[in-house]
Design an enzyme around this catalytic site. Structure first.
Site, PDB file in Angstrom:
ATOM      1  N   PHE A  46      30.649  17.674 -30.273  1.00  0.00           N
ATOM      2  CA  PHE A  46      30.978  17.261 -28.898  1.00  0.00           C
ATOM      3  C   PHE A  46      32.210  16.343 -28.854  1.00  0.00           C
ATOM      4  CE2 PHE A  46      29.545  13.688 -25.865  1.00  0.00           C
ATOM      5  CZ  PHE A  46      30.320  14.152 -24.808  1.00  0.00           C
ATOM      6  N   ALA A  80      31.715  13.243 -38.247  1.00  0.00           N
ATOM      7  CA  ALA A  80      30.617  14.063 -38.770  1.00  0.00           C
ATOM      8  C   ALA A  80      29.355  13.231 -38.943  1.00  0.00           C
ATOM      9  CB  ALA A  80      31.011  14.687 -40.106  1.00  0.00           C
ATOM     10  N   GLU A 110      24.215   1.843 -30.931  1.00  0.00           N
ATOM     11  CA  GLU A 110      22.791   1.789 -31.313  1.00  0.00           C
ATOM     12  C   GLU A 110      22.555   0.926 -32.559  1.00  0.00           C
ATOM     13  OE1 GLU A 110      20.398   5.215 -31.031  1.00  0.00           O
ATOM     14  OE2 GLU A 110      21.517   6.030 -29.335  1.00  0.00           O
ATOM     15  N   LYS A 153      23.339   4.928 -39.221  1.00  0.00           N
ATOM     16  CA  LYS A 153      24.699   4.583 -38.772  1.00  0.00           C
ATOM     17  C   LYS A 153      25.028   3.130 -39.152  1.00  0.00           C
ATOM     18  CE  LYS A 153      27.168   6.880 -36.577  1.00  0.00           C
ATOM     19  NZ  LYS A 153      28.202   7.884 -36.967  1.00  0.00           N
ATOM     20  N   PRO A 173      12.177  16.823 -18.499  1.00  0.00           N
ATOM     21  CA  PRO A 173      11.277  15.912 -19.236  1.00  0.00           C
ATOM     22  C   PRO A 173      11.856  14.497 -19.381  1.00  0.00           C
ATOM     23  CG  PRO A 173      12.466  17.301 -20.792  1.00  0.00           C
ATOM     24  CD  PRO A 173      12.936  17.705 -19.421  1.00  0.00           C
ATOM     25  N   ARG A 208      21.254   3.113 -20.248  1.00  0.00           N
ATOM     26  CA  ARG A 208      22.348   3.449 -21.146  1.00  0.00           C
ATOM     27  C   ARG A 208      23.660   3.126 -20.418  1.00  0.00           C
ATOM     28  NH1 ARG A 208      18.587   3.270 -23.904  1.00  0.00           N
ATOM     29  NH2 ARG A 208      17.793   4.759 -25.433  1.00  0.00           N
ATOM     30  N   ASN A 244      17.885   6.042 -16.875  1.00  0.00           N
ATOM     31  CA  ASN A 244      17.792   7.500 -17.071  1.00  0.00           C
ATOM     32  C   ASN A 244      17.335   8.230 -15.817  1.00  0.00           C
ATOM     33  OD1 ASN A 244      18.521   7.080 -19.723  1.00  0.00           O
ATOM     34  ND2 ASN A 244      16.420   7.099 -20.497  1.00  0.00           N
TER      35      ASN A 244
END
Ligand code: NAD
Ligand code: DAU
Length: 354
Positions: A12, A83, A142, A170, A221, A230, A265
């Site tokens: 993306f 990546a 995060e 990460k 969902p 976020r 959300n």
């Protein structure tokens, strides 16, 4: 001419980065190294395949020998590492893969950079590097963990406190980068961005998943109460920031990137439904994500102050543009969810290349 190794450039954010650089910086040549996992899609780049300043190599960032050959052939000035295994839900079911790729892969890349760029490669502790070289690690907000509703946004000074296996992998990669900069003097930067939205996002992530379900009148969902927050940034603004860091930042600096655009959300999902004329009754509250982070918010004042970066896109315009993009690219979505782009790869490069 600058030669850059872009890893994960068929995903993306990476594919949007490749397009952004080729369209705006004619003095850059890019090699896109991507393993083409389920998330990598060469259809994302079909319009630039023939560009002479672009080369695609299918391969794994954990493959040290392949990296050596690529460095020998292209003499890279920089590596931009997109990546990764990137989906939090998948990291909860298969954490090992995330550590193998997101940590092992970064270690292999850092070693390849040391070997290729150190002026006296035989001297393990040589701190002299070819002038102008740079490694950029694309990290995430995060790594800082989760905020309560009243806490200030994450700055680069916040301690690393990752909560999911994805975030821990990460954060581990960030620590490896820090150690390579400190111990070996490798010139590198880390960027930590908030949630991205825009074209070519794999439809397992919130916005494209909800849009795809709504288009087919399937349930949407929403995890738990849907009040998790976020901080959303248009992918083009993220990539502009990455390129500014790559070309302007002092080595060793870490930059947060975000749009100061916090949304719950449920608010996003309702907005999507309204935009495409579908009813709220499609929303279904489902079991929460284990260990679900409640809130992310990024303080990006450092990159604004030091590099003059600021988002160019407002959510109010860029989200509708994103929705339109997905509506106009229904075939892309279909291919992505059906794994059809693996066939596309076979058509383009032959099944034997896999
Ligand atoms: P993505 O999942 O869409 O793309 C990942 C790409 O990496 C794919 O093309 C995949 O084929 C490739 N890849 C995976 N394993 C590989 C390996 N071993 N060797 C070579 N290529 C491999 O991810 P994305 O959303 O574009 O995220 C890109 C980077 O940005 C990631 O490092 C992610 O942690 C970070 N990030 C993402 C966001 C976001 O909102 N999506 C925000 C901040 C940071
Ligand atoms: O913050 C940056 C991170 O953003 C990146 O590092 C990650 O690579 C990227 O995947 C993203 O992580 P999130 O977990 O925030 O993104 P995701 O799109 O999976 O989920 C966004 C929010 O929506 C999150 O609170 C979980 C919720 N959600 C998600 C899905 C897929 C749902 O409620 N239902 C869903 O079906």
């Amino acid at each position: 001419m600058k030669n850059i190794l872009v890893t994960g450039g068929a995903g993306f954010i990476g594919s949007n980065y490749v397009r952004y650089v080729l369209e705006n910086f004619p003095d850059f040549e890019l090699v896109n190294l991507d393993a083409l996992t389920y998330a990598g899609n060469l259809e994302n780049l079909s319009d630039i395949e023939a560009n002479p300043q672009y080369h695609f190599v299918r391969g794994d960032i954990r493959d040290a020998e392949l990296l050596r050959q690529l460095f020998d052939k292209y003499h890279f000035d920089a590596v931009v590492n997109f990546a990764a295994e990137s989906h939090v839900d998948r990291s909860i079911t298969d954490p090992s893969l995330f550590f193998e790729v997101n940590v092992g892969g970064v270690l292999t890349l850092l070693e390849a950079c040391l070997k290729a760029w150190r002026l006296r490669p035989e001297d393990k502790y040589c701190h002299d590097f070819q002038p102008g070289v740079r490694y950029l690690q694309v990290s995430t907000d995060e790594v800082y963990g989760s905020l309560t509703p009243d806490e200030p946004a994450f700055t680069e000074q916040n301690p690393l406190a990752p909560n999911s296996p994805y975030a821990a992998s990460k954060a581990s990669a960030d620590l490896l980068c820090r150690a390579y900069a400190h111990t070996y003097g490798l010139p590198l930067n880390i960027t930590r961005c908030s949630n991205n939205y825009g074209p070519y996002q794999f439809p397992e992530k919130l916005i494209p998943l909800m849009l795809n379900n709504a288009q087919h009148d399937r349930k949407l969902p929403v995890y738990g109460d849907g009040q998790q927050i976020r901080d959303w940034l248009y992918v083009f603004d993220h990539n502009r920031a990455i390129h500014q860091v790559l070309t302007q930042a002092e080595p060793g600096q870490v930059y947060n990137i975000g749009g100061s655009n916090e949304r719950a959300n449920l608010q996003i999902v309702e907005l999507l439904l309204k935009s495409i004329g579908k009813p709220d009754s499609l929303i279904e509250h489902v079991k929460d994500r284990p260990g679900h982070d409640r809130r992310y918010a990024i303080d990006s004042s450092k990159i604004r102050r030091e590099l003059g970066w600021a988002p160019a896109y407002q959510f109010e315009q860029a989200l509708p543009a994103t929705i339109t993009w997905y509506q106009e690219h229904a075939t892309w979505v279909e291919h992505a969810v059906s794994g059809e782009y693996q066939n596309y790869y076979d058509k383009m490069y032959g099944a034997a290349e896999r």
